[in-house]
Scaffold this active site. Sequence first.
Site, PDB file in Angstrom:
ATOM      1  CG  ASN A 157      45.015  36.362  39.017  1.00 45.88           C
ATOM      2  OD1 ASN A 157      44.695  35.181  38.863  1.00 45.88           O
ATOM      3  ND2 ASN A 157      45.818  36.776  39.983  1.00 45.88           N
ATOM      4  CE  LYS A 181      43.583  37.292  42.804  1.00 47.27           C
ATOM      5  NZ  LYS A 181      43.758  38.110  43.984  1.00 47.27           N
ATOM      6  CG  HIS A 188      49.462  36.779  42.489  1.00 46.35           C
ATOM      7  ND1 HIS A 188      48.927  36.771  43.756  1.00 46.35           N
ATOM      8  CD2 HIS A 188      48.740  37.683  41.783  1.00 46.35           C
ATOM      9  CE1 HIS A 188      47.918  37.632  43.809  1.00 46.35           C
ATOM     10  NE2 HIS A 188      47.792  38.203  42.621  1.00 46.35           N
ATOM     11  CD  GLU A 238      45.974  36.073  45.851  1.00 43.56           C
ATOM     12  OE1 GLU A 238      45.774  35.320  44.884  1.00 43.56           O
ATOM     13  OE2 GLU A 238      45.316  37.117  46.047  1.00 43.56           O
ATOM     14  CD  GLU A 296      48.880  42.139  41.201  1.00 46.22           C
ATOM     15  OE1 GLU A 296      47.791  42.403  40.708  1.00 46.22           O
ATOM     16  OE2 GLU A 296      49.151  41.023  41.659  1.00 46.22           O
ATOM     17  N   GLY A 336      42.570  42.360  46.656  1.00 47.23           N
ATOM     18  CA  GLY A 336      41.415  41.691  47.244  1.00 47.23           C
ATOM     19  C   GLY A 336      40.200  42.587  47.399  1.00 47.23           C
ATOM     20  CB  SER A 364      41.240  47.077  45.016  1.00 45.29           C
ATOM     21  OG  SER A 364      41.423  46.183  46.092  1.00 45.29           O
TER      22      SER A 364
HETATM   23  P1  PGA Z   1      42.111  42.127  43.045  1.00 50.61           P
HETATM   24  O1  PGA Z   1      43.273  41.120  42.680  1.00 50.61           O
HETATM   25  O2  PGA Z   1      41.765  42.888  41.779  1.00 50.61           O
HETATM   26  O3  PGA Z   1      40.990  41.287  43.544  1.00 50.61           O
HETATM   27  O4  PGA Z   1      42.646  43.053  44.081  1.00 50.61           O
HETATM   28  C1  PGA Z   1      44.371  41.527  41.904  1.00 50.61           C
HETATM   29  C2  PGA Z   1      45.417  40.453  41.880  1.00 50.61           C
HETATM   30  O5  PGA Z   1      45.568  39.727  42.870  1.00 50.61           O
HETATM   31  O6  PGA Z   1      46.103  40.303  40.886  1.00 50.61           O
END
Ligand code: PGA
Length: 256
Positions: free
Chosen positions: A9, A11, A97, A99, A171, A177, A217
């Site tokens: 992802n 983003k 997601h 976010e 998640e 993050g 992460s």
């Molecule tokens: P991250 O993001 O690996 O930076 O924690 C994962 C995600 O938001 O899908």
Amino acid sequence: MKNKLIVANWKMHTSLADALVLIESVKNRLAEIEHLEVVLCPPFTWLVPISESLERFSVPRLKLGAQNIFSAKTGPYTGEISILMIKNFCCYVILGHSERREFFSEIDEEINDKVHLALENRVRPIICIGEKHRLGRLGRKSGMRSILEQLRQTTAKISRDDWQKIVIAYEPVWAIGGRQAASGAYAAEMIGEIRQEIAKIAGRKIADETRILYGGSVDQNNIQEFVHQEGINGAMVGTASLRAKEFVKICQLAAI
Ligand code: PGA
């Protein structure tokens, strides 16, 4: 069980030049990895150039996904992207997601509409669910209830046939993050509960076959802790998917 699945992802990161360099640096290495499916989810605007670059280099195990779609097929929705606009390039779409839930106030019913649109258009939904705060032993039951509610609502009215096309990404929001991943045991316990709930909704066979990923992460140091757990079928990778060498390493380790 099917091959492990790694979803990248990206983003809202990368310029076009960065995105093309990233693809060029990973595609040959990823093509060499057997028994692994990889889905790259760049920003919408790079889907066309990236799909053109991958077209000349067809690797069946390397696919493209979008990071979202709008909940209607067409209409006066300034600035939105329809499933019809991505379906020719994408095999998958990330939906719900955290976010999107946090910054764009997406709710489960709307995510469910998007899931149906994706399925009608032969794009596989990757549905994200997870708790906001880390659950201690005491709060685990009630926290779990809210995750299962997200699962039930986002997958409402899905036929058994369509269940086979769905991927669930568990998640935990607090782990996203690059701050702190969950432990493999914690993720496995939550995913076990999610699978039990799928068995109640769609039957044991479908529950056993549904791919459930861990995300939050994930990096080259912890990927194996997740993919070696019983019942975790892969990972969704954000931050670390933007570092070409590390992402290839993650994929190599996930396939072992
Ligand atoms: P991250 O993001 O690996 O930076 O924690 C994962 C995600 O938001 O899908």
